[in-house]
Write a protein that holds these residues in place. Structure first.
Motif: not given
Length: 92
Positions: A64-75, A77-83
């Motif tokens: 229900a939080l905006p964090y959920h959407r941002l987590n899947r769209l931004v956070y 993928p960025l973590s996987l790109t960094l890895a």
């Protein structure tokens, strides 16, 4: 005492890994501590990236939080790109 035990459970395998890398010889004169740091970053960023996609199942309250959407769209993928970037730098 639990904190000390959990810290030892993390540090001991890392020390064994460093000892193994230094005994085998790091590639092209790279310090074993550098390899350990790269491995730690790779594991942390990779776990964060994959875990972000599984978080809704582990913590359903975050849907229900905006964090959920941002987590899947931004956070995540960025973590996987960094890895992937760290893995590419380590293999180069």
């Amino acid at each position: 005492m639990d904190r000390l035990l959990s810290s030892a459970a993390v540090v001991a395998p890392l020390l064994v890994l460093v000892a193994g890398v230094s005994r085998l010889g790091a590639p092209r004169g790279v310090s074993p501590w550098t390899l350990l740091g790269l491995l730690a970053i790779l594991c942390a960023a990779g776990a964060r990236g994959v875990g972000g996609y599984l978080e809704a199942r582990l913590r359903p309250g975050t849907r229900a939080l905006p964090y959920h959407r941002l987590n899947r769209l931004v956070y995540s993928p960025l973590s996987l790109t960094l890895a992937a970037a760290v893995a590419g730098a380590a293999l180069d």
